[in-house]
Design a protein around this motif. Structure first.
Motif, short mmCIF file in Angstrom:
data_model
loop_
_atom_site.label_atom_id
_atom_site.label_comp_id
_atom_site.label_asym_id
_atom_site.label_seq_id
_atom_site.Cartn_x
_atom_site.Cartn_y
_atom_site.Cartn_z
N GLU A 126 -6.26 3.08 -10.80
CA GLU A 126 -6.22 2.84 -12.25
C GLU A 126 -5.84 4.12 -13.00
N ALA A 127 -6.34 5.26 -12.53
CA ALA A 127 -5.96 6.54 -13.14
C ALA A 127 -4.47 6.80 -12.96
N TYR A 128 -3.92 6.43 -11.81
CA TYR A 128 -2.48 6.59 -11.56
C TYR A 128 -1.67 5.74 -12.55
N MET A 129 -2.13 4.51 -12.77
CA MET A 129 -1.44 3.64 -13.74
C MET A 129 -1.48 4.28 -15.13
N LYS A 130 -2.62 4.78 -15.52
CA LYS A 130 -2.74 5.41 -16.85
C LYS A 130 -1.82 6.62 -16.96
N ALA A 131 -1.78 7.42 -15.92
CA ALA A 131 -0.95 8.64 -15.95
C ALA A 131 0.53 8.29 -16.07
N ASN A 132 0.90 7.10 -15.55
CA ASN A 132 2.30 6.66 -15.61
C ASN A 132 2.58 5.72 -16.78
N HIS A 133 1.57 5.51 -17.63
CA HIS A 133 1.71 4.62 -18.79
C HIS A 133 2.12 3.21 -18.38
N ILE A 134 1.53 2.73 -17.28
CA ILE A 134 1.80 1.36 -16.83
C ILE A 134 0.45 0.68 -16.56
N GLY A 135 0.51 -0.65 -16.34
CA GLY A 135 -0.73 -1.40 -16.11
C GLY A 135 -0.60 -2.34 -14.93
N ILE A 136 -1.65 -3.18 -14.74
CA ILE A 136 -1.72 -4.11 -13.60
C ILE A 136 -0.49 -5.02 -13.53
N GLY A 137 0.07 -5.40 -14.68
CA GLY A 137 1.24 -6.28 -14.68
C GLY A 137 2.50 -5.60 -14.18
N ASP A 138 2.52 -4.29 -14.19
CA ASP A 138 3.73 -3.54 -13.84
C ASP A 138 3.75 -3.10 -12.38
N ILE A 139 2.60 -3.01 -11.76
CA ILE A 139 2.52 -2.46 -10.40
C ILE A 139 1.32 -3.12 -9.70
N SER A 140 1.41 -3.25 -8.38
CA SER A 140 0.30 -3.84 -7.61
C SER A 140 -0.57 -2.72 -7.03
N PHE A 141 -1.83 -3.03 -6.79
CA PHE A 141 -2.70 -2.04 -6.13
C PHE A 141 -2.11 -1.61 -4.78
N HIS A 142 -1.36 -2.52 -4.14
CA HIS A 142 -0.79 -2.19 -2.83
C HIS A 142 0.40 -1.24 -2.92
N ASP A 143 0.92 -1.06 -4.12
CA ASP A 143 2.03 -0.10 -4.30
C ASP A 143 1.52 1.33 -4.42
N ILE A 144 0.23 1.47 -4.55
CA ILE A 144 -0.38 2.80 -4.73
C ILE A 144 -1.27 3.06 -3.52
N GLU A 145 -1.01 4.17 -2.83
CA GLU A 145 -1.82 4.46 -1.63
C GLU A 145 -2.43 5.84 -1.76
N ILE A 146 -3.73 5.92 -1.44
CA ILE A 146 -4.46 7.20 -1.50
C ILE A 146 -5.08 7.46 -0.14
N LEU A 147 -4.55 8.45 0.55
CA LEU A 147 -5.09 8.83 1.86
C LEU A 147 -5.71 10.22 1.73
N ASN A 148 -6.27 10.74 2.81
CA ASN A 148 -6.89 12.07 2.78
C ASN A 148 -6.22 12.96 3.82
N ASP A 149 -6.01 14.24 3.46
CA ASP A 149 -5.43 15.17 4.44
C ASP A 149 -6.53 15.69 5.37
N LYS A 150 -6.16 16.61 6.27
CA LYS A 150 -7.12 17.09 7.29
C LYS A 150 -8.36 17.72 6.68
N SER A 151 -8.21 18.32 5.49
CA SER A 151 -9.36 18.97 4.85
C SER A 151 -10.23 17.97 4.10
N GLY A 152 -9.75 16.72 3.98
CA GLY A 152 -10.48 15.70 3.24
C GLY A 152 -9.92 15.47 1.85
N ALA A 153 -8.98 16.32 1.43
CA ALA A 153 -8.42 16.19 0.08
C ALA A 153 -7.57 14.92 -0.03
#
Ligand SMILES: CC(C)(COP(=O)(O)OP(=O)(O)OC[C@H]1O[C@@H](n2cnc3c(N)ncnc32)[C@H](O)[C@@H]1OP(=O)(O)O)[C@@H](O)C(=O)NCCC(=O)NCCS
Length: 109
Positions: free
Chosen positions: A55-82
């Motif tokens: 949801e923060a990603y959508m806000k930062a891009n000035h878009i909403g649920i109608g413009d993009i799906s949750f599956h289009d946004i992926e958040i993984l973690n690197d080796k340090s956990g970031a």
């Protein structure tokens, strides 16, 4: 596009046992991490962090649920956990404590 977005999630409102809901929010890779987590507390934090982050990603891009799906946004973690986003122009930070998860996203281009 440049922008900043923030979102906060009440973890107690997340139905982590409803796997259809969980699959609606998480990508396949995120879901695989979720189902292998040791405790429901950790699953709740992880899901809440992803929900807030998307949801923060959508806000930062000035878009909403109608413009993009949750599956289009992926958040993984690197080796340090970031955490990192699928979008190399976007930066994310996540935190969770007791009842809440919060995420900030900055888009730089
Ligand atoms: C980053 C850190 C301070 C967060 O600790 P915390 O206050 O207990 O946790 P918070 O609830 O505020 O934040 C948790 C989130 O921070 C993020 N995070 C974890 N490690 C991180 C790191 N190294 N950098 C940035 N963010 C990190 C994750 O998104 C995590 O949530 P998630 O696993 O559900 O995605 C702690 O995990 C830490 O000290 N890690 C050290 C990592 C490190 O230096 N590793 C080096 C080995 S390669």
């Amino acid at each position: 596009m440049k922008g900043i977005g923030v979102d906060i999630i009440d973890l107690e409102r997340l139905d982590v046992e409803n796997l259809n809901f969980v699959k609606h929010i998480l990508t396949e890779k995120e879901y695989l991490i979720f189902v292998n987590m040791k405790s429901q507390k950790r699953q709740r934090e992880f899901l809440g962090g992803r929900f807030a982050g998307k949801e923060a990603y959508m806000k930062a891009n000035h878009i909403g649920i109608g413009d993009i799906s949750f599956h289009d946004i992926e958040i993984l973690n690197d080796k340090s956990g970031a955490p990192y986003l699928h979008d190399s122009h976007a930066h994310i930070s996540i935190s969770h404590e007791n009842k809440y998860a919060i995420a900030f996203v900055v888009v730089e281009k």
